[in-house]
Design a protein around this motif. Structure first.
Motif, PDB file in Angstrom:
ATOM      1  N   ARG A  90      40.224  52.983  32.906  1.00  0.00           N
ATOM      2  CA  ARG A  90      40.589  51.673  32.341  1.00  0.00           C
ATOM      3  C   ARG A  90      41.011  50.728  33.452  1.00  0.00           C
ATOM      4  NH1 ARG A  90      40.805  51.668  26.942  1.00  0.00           N
ATOM      5  NH2 ARG A  90      41.016  53.675  25.837  1.00  0.00           N
ATOM      6  N   ASP A  91      40.748  49.422  33.254  1.00  0.00           N
ATOM      7  CA  ASP A  91      40.992  48.407  34.285  1.00  0.00           C
ATOM      8  C   ASP A  91      42.492  48.224  34.466  1.00  0.00           C
ATOM      9  OD1 ASP A  91      40.172  44.899  34.672  1.00  0.00           O
ATOM     10  OD2 ASP A  91      40.832  46.410  36.098  1.00  0.00           O
ATOM     11  N   SER A  92      43.030  48.815  35.586  1.00  0.00           N
ATOM     12  CA  SER A  92      44.464  48.632  35.870  1.00  0.00           C
ATOM     13  C   SER A  92      44.781  47.204  36.243  1.00  0.00           C
ATOM     14  CB  SER A  92      44.875  49.572  37.010  1.00  0.00           C
ATOM     15  OG  SER A  92      44.133  49.277  38.177  1.00  0.00           O
ATOM     16  N   HIS A  93      43.745  46.465  36.669  1.00  0.00           N
ATOM     17  CA  HIS A  93      43.972  45.048  37.042  1.00  0.00           C
ATOM     18  C   HIS A  93      44.351  44.197  35.850  1.00  0.00           C
ATOM     19  CE1 HIS A  93      43.499  41.516  39.516  1.00  0.00           C
ATOM     20  NE2 HIS A  93      42.749  40.985  38.587  1.00  0.00           N
ATOM     21  N   SER A  94      43.935  44.656  34.646  1.00  0.00           N
ATOM     22  CA  SER A  94      44.211  43.864  33.453  1.00  0.00           C
ATOM     23  C   SER A  94      45.680  43.878  33.086  1.00  0.00           C
ATOM     24  CB  SER A  94      43.379  44.402  32.291  1.00  0.00           C
ATOM     25  OG  SER A  94      43.738  45.738  32.026  1.00  0.00           O
ATOM     26  N   VAL A  95      46.464  44.847  33.632  1.00  0.00           N
ATOM     27  CA  VAL A  95      47.891  44.902  33.307  1.00  0.00           C
ATOM     28  C   VAL A  95      48.616  43.694  33.843  1.00  0.00           C
ATOM     29  CG1 VAL A  95      49.985  46.255  33.641  1.00  0.00           C
ATOM     30  CG2 VAL A  95      47.797  47.396  33.282  1.00  0.00           C
TER      31      VAL A  95
ATOM     32  N   VAL B  62      36.463  37.824  37.081  1.00  0.00           N
ATOM     33  CA  VAL B  62      35.699  38.110  38.306  1.00  0.00           C
ATOM     34  C   VAL B  62      35.803  39.578  38.664  1.00  0.00           C
ATOM     35  CG1 VAL B  62      35.577  37.647  40.767  1.00  0.00           C
ATOM     36  CG2 VAL B  62      35.914  35.777  39.177  1.00  0.00           C
ATOM     37  N   TYR B  63      37.020  40.135  38.537  1.00  0.00           N
ATOM     38  CA  TYR B  63      37.196  41.559  38.866  1.00  0.00           C
ATOM     39  C   TYR B  63      36.389  42.439  37.914  1.00  0.00           C
ATOM     40  CZ  TYR B  63      39.518  46.018  39.669  1.00  0.00           C
ATOM     41  OH  TYR B  63      39.777  47.323  39.951  1.00  0.00           O
ATOM     42  N   LYS B  64      36.433  42.076  36.606  1.00  0.00           N
ATOM     43  CA  LYS B  64      35.688  42.853  35.618  1.00  0.00           C
ATOM     44  C   LYS B  64      34.200  42.802  35.903  1.00  0.00           C
ATOM     45  CE  LYS B  64      35.074  45.123  31.762  1.00  0.00           C
ATOM     46  NZ  LYS B  64      35.476  46.544  31.661  1.00  0.00           N
ATOM     47  N   LYS B  65      33.688  41.614  36.225  1.00  0.00           N
ATOM     48  CA  LYS B  65      32.253  41.500  36.525  1.00  0.00           C
ATOM     49  C   LYS B  65      31.882  42.294  37.768  1.00  0.00           C
ATOM     50  CE  LYS B  65      31.515  36.983  34.339  1.00  0.00           C
ATOM     51  NZ  LYS B  65      31.106  35.595  34.558  1.00  0.00           N
ATOM     52  N   ASP B  66      32.765  42.325  38.739  1.00  0.00           N
ATOM     53  CA  ASP B  66      32.488  43.095  39.965  1.00  0.00           C
ATOM     54  C   ASP B  66      32.419  44.590  39.661  1.00  0.00           C
ATOM     55  OD1 ASP B  66      33.999  44.428  42.683  1.00  0.00           O
ATOM     56  OD2 ASP B  66      32.280  43.116  42.962  1.00  0.00           O
TER      57      ASP B  66
ATOM     58  N   THR C  95      32.385  19.082  41.232  1.00  0.00           N
ATOM     59  CA  THR C  95      32.800  19.660  39.948  1.00  0.00           C
ATOM     60  C   THR C  95      34.231  19.349  39.561  1.00  0.00           C
ATOM     61  OG1 THR C  95      33.485  21.719  41.018  1.00  0.00           O
ATOM     62  CG2 THR C  95      31.180  21.551  40.328  1.00  0.00           C
ATOM     63  N   ALA C  96      35.104  19.037  40.535  1.00  0.00           N
ATOM     64  CA  ALA C  96      36.536  18.825  40.291  1.00  0.00           C
ATOM     65  C   ALA C  96      37.157  20.048  39.624  1.00  0.00           C
ATOM     66  CB  ALA C  96      36.762  17.580  39.438  1.00  0.00           C
ATOM     67  N   ARG C  97      36.750  21.237  40.074  1.00  0.00           N
ATOM     68  CA  ARG C  97      37.269  22.482  39.529  1.00  0.00           C
ATOM     69  C   ARG C  97      38.052  23.235  40.599  1.00  0.00           C
ATOM     70  NH1 ARG C  97      32.367  25.168  35.921  1.00  0.00           N
ATOM     71  NH2 ARG C  97      31.973  23.367  34.572  1.00  0.00           N
ATOM     72  N   SER C  98      38.779  24.255  40.133  1.00  0.00           N
ATOM     73  CA  SER C  98      39.541  25.092  41.055  1.00  0.00           C
ATOM     74  C   SER C  98      38.592  25.884  41.951  1.00  0.00           C
ATOM     75  CB  SER C  98      40.442  26.051  40.271  1.00  0.00           C
ATOM     76  OG  SER C  98      41.060  26.977  41.143  1.00  0.00           O
ATOM     77  N   ALA C  99      39.086  26.241  43.134  1.00  0.00           N
ATOM     78  CA  ALA C  99      38.235  26.940  44.112  1.00  0.00           C
ATOM     79  C   ALA C  99      38.004  28.394  43.754  1.00  0.00           C
ATOM     80  CB  ALA C  99      38.873  26.857  45.507  1.00  0.00           C
ATOM     81  N   MET C 100      38.778  28.960  42.861  1.00  0.00           N
ATOM     82  CA  MET C 100      38.655  30.374  42.531  1.00  0.00           C
ATOM     83  C   MET C 100      37.336  30.646  41.799  1.00  0.00           C
ATOM     84  SD  MET C 100      41.254  32.831  40.414  1.00  0.00           S
ATOM     85  CE  MET C 100      41.006  31.881  38.914  1.00  0.00           C
TER      86      MET C 100
END
Length: 795
Positions: free
Chosen positions: A46-51, A63-67, A632-637
């Motif tokens: 399970r994705d520990s990053h989601s915690v 992004v992490y999930k897609k990777d 785009t005026a969007r965030s760089a992430m």
């Protein structure tokens, strides 16, 4: 999937030789069957990053999930290709669970899987029944009982846990065979003879036949005493023979019924008993009927012998045929092995020839490399000597210039301010005058010498930032550029820098609408202004990267460090992290940081972040992200990934990522700017475009497109009804300047007019003092302000 299909699941852990062995075994075992469906099972934690995603931006989790999903798909490709090669139906199931055995058991239960194939490490082959703590045994224990589990190790079957259906079928087969054996021995003599001759061994058939003949002989005898005597002998024979059969090798099996061994002893005993009975019959009945009975007995005996011989002949003939077939197979295999050996010999000879050729080529390459190394060493020595001579010439030239000009030039070209002046101007650093704050210190707006300025004061407890302070002071005091933030003065004793004040804040605030404390609501930047700003940033970077004697790398380029004046003219600030580098490959041109790369996340060059090597290409990466944000005026992430995805889409999603507040974008030019930004933000620096040869020409063309579009409507208006600021007018022509230039007296003139003036006069038209020299510098800031003023006429 149709009803009645065989569902086979193959559980794999990763992409290695063990996984390929498990998949290959499953295909060999089940792929040839009809109505079979394969399922490829893979369990990932399970994705520990989601915690921690509840405290961070959701885009990071995405992004992490897609990777993770991308890596899982790449890992399953080899196994998927093996199934595709066999052209079988395959479903790929990726399960998320921290308990692998429980996840596989649930998948078997939910999808009705009949056959499960799993892998096992070779190290547990001998401890399979001793240790039940490994993953394979746990999966075997928790898998539902309706599924058969096959455990594979090194491509071979290690263990099988049968399903309940298979166990019940096996028990039923054993019971039927037992009943068949019992019925064979409990029947009558006639039925036994007719049935047993077809399935029992020939020796047993012969004994049964002899018993039948003895019974017939007893029936034909005249007296009751003889009959009783004969029956007693037959009973004795049956009992003794039964014991002997049990003792000499007769046994029962589940598959073939009856086996035998030691038949010669039984046959000899049966013959002696038969001869004895026959002699007694002859002596008891001397009539002709007794002779006829003996003939019948002998005839029956011969028939049984003939039947036995035929059976033995059939068995021998079958064995001969099997042996002949095996011999043919062996001969064919020997021929194939001989052909293979011959091919291997030929390939070995070819390989030896190739090895010999490669050895010769390697020797030649080593000789050439040695020659090249010697040449390079000689060239390095010559270059070092030439550099030493050039350095001596430079020092001599500098000495002569200093002697002619009366001493070395003043290095610190900035005004020094007293600390008391700064404290008084900022009202003792009042919070009302604070316009910015960061880890380095605070920025205040105040008036010094009747000029609005911005004062940056380092924190008193930030002694570690002294190096950055002196770095910024040293760089900004030596260089000037229209699009670099102008340093007006400093107070070195207290770590304070005084800059020109930029009224419209930073580019980040204008793009992201994050300036709530502005004096008045500011309209969004229009698309042609963004094209101009992109060119201005690129020109300032080119000036830094071509600085002499060593290029300057900013290292912290981002929209927050790009400031806008009242006319939205951009200037790069905060050069405290800048670094002078040496691009000479013979010198140590790299900088390794003890505390890791510096800068802002999402704008740091990945190659610089990985290696710690700073180069001008590091600024190109950050500039590429800024280009994408301008559009785009969007965030760089994750911006580069989303923009590239929209650019590849054929359904018109590209226009959806454009900032609608900038007006009607020219799609072609906007796409060209986006593609340039993606090229600049490549992961490897060698794949990024050159700033002077590729980036600036493209932005110059886009700037001209924006300029023409802005002036398209301005030409129809009457500019005479609008009064321009006084500093827009040329002191000579008294008209608004088209190409303003700064002369040696410090004032700005129309370029054409001041050139004509210098041809006739050597004094300033404003101060009436002699010009120190005839140099003219373009005033880009004033030119941008004039163009911006004219653009407001179309509102």
């Amino acid at each position: 999937m149709g009803d009645g299909a065989l569902i086979v699941a193959v559980a794999i852990k990763g992409n290695n030789s063990k996984t390929k062995g498990v998949v290959r075994w499953a295909l060999q075992q089940f792929a040839s069957q009809e109505h079979v469906v394969f399922k490829l099972l893979h369990v990932q934690p399970r994705d520990s990053h989601s915690v921690s995603s509840t405290r961070s931006n959701s885009n990071t989790t995405t992004v992490y999930k897609k990777d993770v999903d991308r890596k899982t798909r790449e890992m399953l490709i080899p196994s998927r290709d093996m199934f595709a090669h066999r052209e079988v139906e395959l479903d790929i199931m990726v399960l998320e669970s921290d308990d692998v055995a429980d996840a596989i058991s649930k998948a078997v239960q939910d999808h009705g899987i009949s056959e499960l194939v799993i892998g096992a490490s070779s190290s547990i082959i001998f401890s399979w029944k001793l240790k039940r703590s490994n993953l394979s045994s746990r999966i075997t224990d928790v898998t539902p009982r309706f599924c058969t589990v096959h455990v594979i190790s090194k491509g071979k079957l290690l263990n099988v846990r049968k399903s309940d259906v298979d166990i019940e079928t096996s028990i039923a087969d054993e019971r039927s065979e037992s009943q068949f054996s019992s019925s064979s021995h409990s029947g009558s003599v006639n039925s036994t003879s007719s049935h047993q001759f077809s399935s029992a061994p020939l020796l047993f058939q012969r004994i049964q036949a002899l018993s039948t003949v003895n019974q017939k002989v007893g029936t034909k005898m005249g007296t009751k005493k003889d009959i009783d005597t004969h029956h007693n002998r037959a009973a004795s024979l049956d009992v003794d023979d039964t014991k002997m059969l049990n003792q000499k090798g007769f046994y029962r099996t589940n598959s073939s019924g009856i086996g035998y061994g030691g038949g010669s002893e039984i046959h000899s005993r049966r013959s002696s008993l038969t001869d004895e009975g026959s002699s007694s019959s002859c002596y008891s009945d001397p009539t002709s009927s007794s002779s006829q009975v003996n003939k019948d007995f002998e005839l029956e005996k011969l028939k049984i012998e003939l039947r036995h011989i035929k059976g033995m002949y059939a068995v021998a003939q079958s064995e001969v045929m099997d042996a002949s077939k095996k011999m043919q197979d062996l001969n064919q295999r020997r021929s194939e092995e001989a052909t293979r050996l011959k091919n291997l010999t030929i390939r070995e000879e070819d390989a030896e020839e190739v090895v010999e050729m490669e050895r010769e080529r390697q020797e030649e390459a080593e000789n050439e490399a040695e020659l090249v190394r010697e040449c390079v060493e000689r060239e390095i020595e010559d270059r070092l000597e030439a550099e030493a001579r050039a350095e001596d010439v430079r020092k001599e030239k500098q000495r002569l210039e200093d002697a002619l000009e009366g001493g070395p030039l003043q290095r610190q070209q900035y005004m020094k301010f007293e600390w008391e002046e700064i404290v008084e101007a900022t009202s003792s650093f009042s919070d009302e005058l604070k316009i910015g704050m960061g880890g380095y210190g605070s920025v205040y707006r105040c008036n010094l010498h009747h000029t609005t300025v911005a004062v940056k004061v380092l924190h008193s407890d930030k002694s570690s930032l002294t190096k950055q302070f002196h770095q910024e002071l040293e760089i900004l005091s030596k260089i000037r550029h229209p699009h670099l933030l102008l340093l007006l003065g400093a107070c070195p004793e207290r770590g304070s820098l005084i800059y020109e004040y930029m009224h419209n804040g930073s580019l980040e605030e204008r793009l992201m609408k994050r300036r709530p404390n502005a004096d008045a609501p500011q309209p969004p930047l229009r698309w042609f202004e963004r094209f101009r700003i992109a060119w201005e940033i690129a020109s300032a970077l080119y000036f830094l990267h071509t600085n002499e004697p060593r290029p300057i790398v900013h290292r912290d380029l981002k929209p927050a460090n790009i400031l806008l004046d009242r006319n939205n003219v951009s200037k790069i600030g905060d050069v405290g992290l800048s670094k002078m580098v040496n691009l000479d490959p013979s010198h140590a041109s790299t900088v390794f940081n003890e505390t890791g790369p510096v800068g802002t996340f999402f704008y740091i060059d990945p190659e610089y972040q990985r290696t710690g090597v700073v180069t001008p290409e590091s600024d190109i990466y950050a500039f590429g992200i800024i280009l994408l944000q301008l559009v785009t005026a969007r965030s760089a992430m994750g911006l580069a990934h989303s923009v590239e995805k929209a650019l590849r889409d054929q359904t018109g999603k590209f226009t959806e990522i454009l900032d609608k507040t900038a007006g009607d974008w020219p799609v072609k030019e906007a796409k060209e700017m986006v593609m340039l930004g993606l090229r600049c933000s490549e992961m490897r620096k060698r794949e990024r475009p050159d700033l002077g040869k590729e980036i600036l020409p493209i932005l110059e063309r886009l700037k001209e497109v924006a300029y023409n579009a802005r002036n398209m409507f301005a030409e129809t208006l009457n500019d005479r009804h609008h009064h321009a600021p006084s500093h827009f007018y040329c002191p000579i022509t008294k008209d608004v300047m088209e190409n303003p230039c700064v002369a040696a007296d410090g004032y700005t003139y129309e370029k054409r007019a001041i050139k004509e003036w210098l041809q006739k006069n050597h004094k300033s038209p404003v101060t009436d003092l002699p010009f120190p020299n005839d140099s003219l510098l373009p005033n880009h800031s004033l030119l941008s302000a004039i163009k911006e003023w004219r653009s407001h006429l179309i509102k």
